[in-house]
Design a protein around this motif. Structure first.
Motif, PDB file in Angstrom:
ATOM      1  N   ASN A   1     -35.931 -79.270  12.618  1.00 21.65           N
ATOM      2  CA  ASN A   1     -33.698 -79.329  11.941  1.00 21.65           C
ATOM      3  C   ASN A   1     -33.349 -79.490  13.121  1.00 21.65           C
ATOM      4  O   ASN A   1     -32.432 -79.329  12.975  1.00 21.65           O
ATOM      5  CB  ASN A   1     -33.718 -77.974  11.156  1.00 21.65           C
ATOM      6  CG  ASN A   1     -34.453 -77.378   9.736  1.00 21.65           C
ATOM      7  OD1 ASN A   1     -35.419 -78.189   9.538  1.00 21.65           O
ATOM      8  ND2 ASN A   1     -34.883 -76.627   9.930  1.00 21.65           N
TER       9      ASN A   1
ATOM     10  N   GLN B   1     -24.334 -69.503   5.470  1.00 21.78           N
ATOM     11  CA  GLN B   1     -24.301 -71.230   5.120  1.00 21.78           C
ATOM     12  C   GLN B   1     -24.656 -72.234   6.530  1.00 21.78           C
ATOM     13  O   GLN B   1     -25.324 -71.510   7.122  1.00 21.78           O
ATOM     14  CB  GLN B   1     -23.000 -71.804   5.950  1.00 21.78           C
ATOM     15  CG  GLN B   1     -21.853 -70.759   4.432  1.00 21.78           C
ATOM     16  CD  GLN B   1     -20.035 -71.209   4.992  1.00 21.78           C
ATOM     17  OE1 GLN B   1     -19.906 -71.025   6.243  1.00 21.78           O
ATOM     18  NE2 GLN B   1     -20.131 -71.272   3.444  1.00 21.78           N
ATOM     19  N   VAL B   2     -24.991 -73.049   6.156  1.00 15.70           N
ATOM     20  CA  VAL B   2     -25.997 -74.128   7.476  1.00 15.70           C
ATOM     21  C   VAL B   2     -24.417 -73.541   8.309  1.00 15.70           C
ATOM     22  O   VAL B   2     -23.503 -73.874   8.356  1.00 15.70           O
ATOM     23  CB  VAL B   2     -25.532 -75.480   6.562  1.00 15.70           C
ATOM     24  CG1 VAL B   2     -25.991 -76.267   7.588  1.00 15.70           C
ATOM     25  CG2 VAL B   2     -26.256 -75.671   5.444  1.00 15.70           C
TER      26      VAL B   2
ATOM     27  N   SER C   1     -29.291 -75.194  11.480  1.00 16.91           N
ATOM     28  CA  SER C   1     -29.463 -74.024  10.929  1.00 16.91           C
ATOM     29  C   SER C   1     -29.419 -73.616   9.811  1.00 16.91           C
ATOM     30  O   SER C   1     -28.176 -73.792   8.842  1.00 16.91           O
ATOM     31  CB  SER C   1     -29.115 -72.786  11.664  1.00 16.91           C
ATOM     32  OG  SER C   1     -28.148 -72.673  11.726  1.00 16.91           O
ATOM     33  N   GLY C   2     -29.778 -72.783   9.101  1.00 17.56           N
ATOM     34  CA  GLY C   2     -29.222 -72.010   7.475  1.00 17.56           C
ATOM     35  C   GLY C   2     -30.272 -72.858   6.602  1.00 17.56           C
ATOM     36  O   GLY C   2     -31.574 -73.621   6.990  1.00 17.56           O
ATOM     37  N   ALA C   3     -30.236 -72.788   5.566  1.00 17.42           N
ATOM     38  CA  ALA C   3     -30.826 -73.956   4.275  1.00 17.42           C
ATOM     39  C   ALA C   3     -30.422 -75.071   4.403  1.00 17.42           C
ATOM     40  O   ALA C   3     -29.647 -76.009   3.838  1.00 17.42           O
ATOM     41  CB  ALA C   3     -30.159 -72.824   3.079  1.00 17.42           C
ATOM     42  N   ALA C   4     -31.626 -76.301   5.507  1.00 17.59           N
ATOM     43  CA  ALA C   4     -31.568 -77.625   5.757  1.00 17.59           C
ATOM     44  C   ALA C   4     -31.946 -78.545   5.085  1.00 17.59           C
ATOM     45  O   ALA C   4     -31.848 -79.472   4.933  1.00 17.59           O
ATOM     46  CB  ALA C   4     -32.562 -77.682   6.861  1.00 17.59           C
ATOM     47  N   ASP C   5     -32.820 -77.694   3.410  1.00 21.39           N
ATOM     48  CA  ASP C   5     -33.674 -78.791   2.700  1.00 21.39           C
ATOM     49  C   ASP C   5     -32.442 -79.534   1.617  1.00 21.39           C
ATOM     50  O   ASP C   5     -31.400 -79.420   1.568  1.00 21.39           O
ATOM     51  CB  ASP C   5     -34.077 -77.541   1.634  1.00 21.39           C
ATOM     52  CG  ASP C   5     -35.281 -76.735   2.080  1.00 21.39           C
ATOM     53  OD1 ASP C   5     -36.308 -76.093   1.460  1.00 21.39           O
ATOM     54  OD2 ASP C   5     -35.813 -77.432   3.363  1.00 21.39           O
ATOM     55  N   ASN C   6     -32.872 -81.191   1.776  1.00 22.22           N
ATOM     56  CA  ASN C   6     -32.243 -81.965   1.210  1.00 22.22           C
ATOM     57  C   ASN C   6     -30.523 -82.027   1.610  1.00 22.22           C
ATOM     58  O   ASN C   6     -29.432 -82.123   1.205  1.00 22.22           O
ATOM     59  CB  ASN C   6     -31.909 -81.318   0.019  1.00 22.22           C
ATOM     60  CG  ASN C   6     -33.258 -81.197  -1.067  1.00 22.22           C
ATOM     61  OD1 ASN C   6     -33.517 -81.948  -1.247  1.00 22.22           O
ATOM     62  ND2 ASN C   6     -33.380 -79.992  -1.617  1.00 22.22           N
TER      63      ASN C   6
ATOM     64  N   TYR D   1     -24.924 -81.438   0.946  1.00 18.31           N
ATOM     65  CA  TYR D   1     -25.354 -81.344  -0.372  1.00 18.31           C
ATOM     66  C   TYR D   1     -25.502 -82.314  -1.048  1.00 18.31           C
ATOM     67  O   TYR D   1     -26.251 -82.901  -1.955  1.00 18.31           O
ATOM     68  CB  TYR D   1     -25.550 -79.904  -0.844  1.00 18.31           C
ATOM     69  CG  TYR D   1     -26.365 -79.135   0.372  1.00 18.31           C
ATOM     70  CD1 TYR D   1     -27.422 -79.157   0.250  1.00 18.31           C
ATOM     71  CD2 TYR D   1     -25.148 -77.876   0.583  1.00 18.31           C
ATOM     72  CE1 TYR D   1     -28.016 -77.760   1.282  1.00 18.31           C
ATOM     73  CE2 TYR D   1     -26.213 -77.478   0.905  1.00 18.31           C
ATOM     74  CZ  TYR D   1     -27.612 -77.071   1.855  1.00 18.31           C
ATOM     75  OH  TYR D   1     -27.923 -75.699   2.596  1.00 18.31           O
TER      76      TYR D   1
ATOM     77  N   SER E   1     -31.985 -86.894   2.717  1.00 15.50           N
ATOM     78  CA  SER E   1     -32.811 -85.598   2.899  1.00 15.50           C
ATOM     79  C   SER E   1     -34.297 -87.336   2.961  1.00 15.50           C
ATOM     80  O   SER E   1     -35.041 -87.298   3.032  1.00 15.50           O
ATOM     81  CB  SER E   1     -32.701 -85.839   1.591  1.00 15.50           C
ATOM     82  OG  SER E   1     -32.403 -85.914   0.662  1.00 15.50           O
TER      83      SER E   1
END
Length: 122
Positions: free
Chosen positions: A75, A1-2, A25-30, A98, A52
């Motif tokens: 990030n 997870q983020v 940290s983690g999936a930061a896109d969008n 998200y 974003s």
């Protein structure tokens, strides 16, 4: 997870400035990102948000004094706070989601940091 972690809080005199930092940290896109604050015994309230695309939104009382920004390469999310007021003493939280249409509503966020304390003395 983020994962989110805030830093930069502390004690300042009224009228002073602080810069809060949130490392992501983690999936930061969008991700939509925001700052909320929770005074002791009170509910959380949204302070500032950035999506974003870099579009920002501010709670009315902080407009012109607070600036939210991010460094996409690192990030990292920031909240530059100037002309601080005693009533703005609170635990400040970095948050991310998200999705969500109301960027200043804390309930719109899924991921939260542990907070950084800001104390503004008169």
């Amino acid at each position: 997870q983020v994962r989110l972690r805030e830093s930069g809080g502390g004690s300042v005199q009224a009228g002073g400035s602080l810069r809060l930092t949130c490392t992501v940290s983690g999936a930061a896109d969008n991700l939509k990102l925001g700052w909320s604050r929770r005074p002791p015994g009170e509910n959380s309230e949204g302070v500032a948000a950035i999506d974003s695309y870099g579009t920002t939104k501010y709670e009315y009382s902080v407009k012109g004094r607070f600036t939210i920004s991010k460094d996409n390469a690192e990030n990292t999310l920031y909240l530059q706070k100037t002309s601080l007021k005693p009533e703005e003493s609170a635990m400040y939280y970095c948050a991310a989601s998200y999705s969500g249409s109301d960027a200043l509503n804390p309930s719109a966020y899924t991921y939260w940091g542990r907070g950084t304390q800001v104390t503004v003395s008169s």
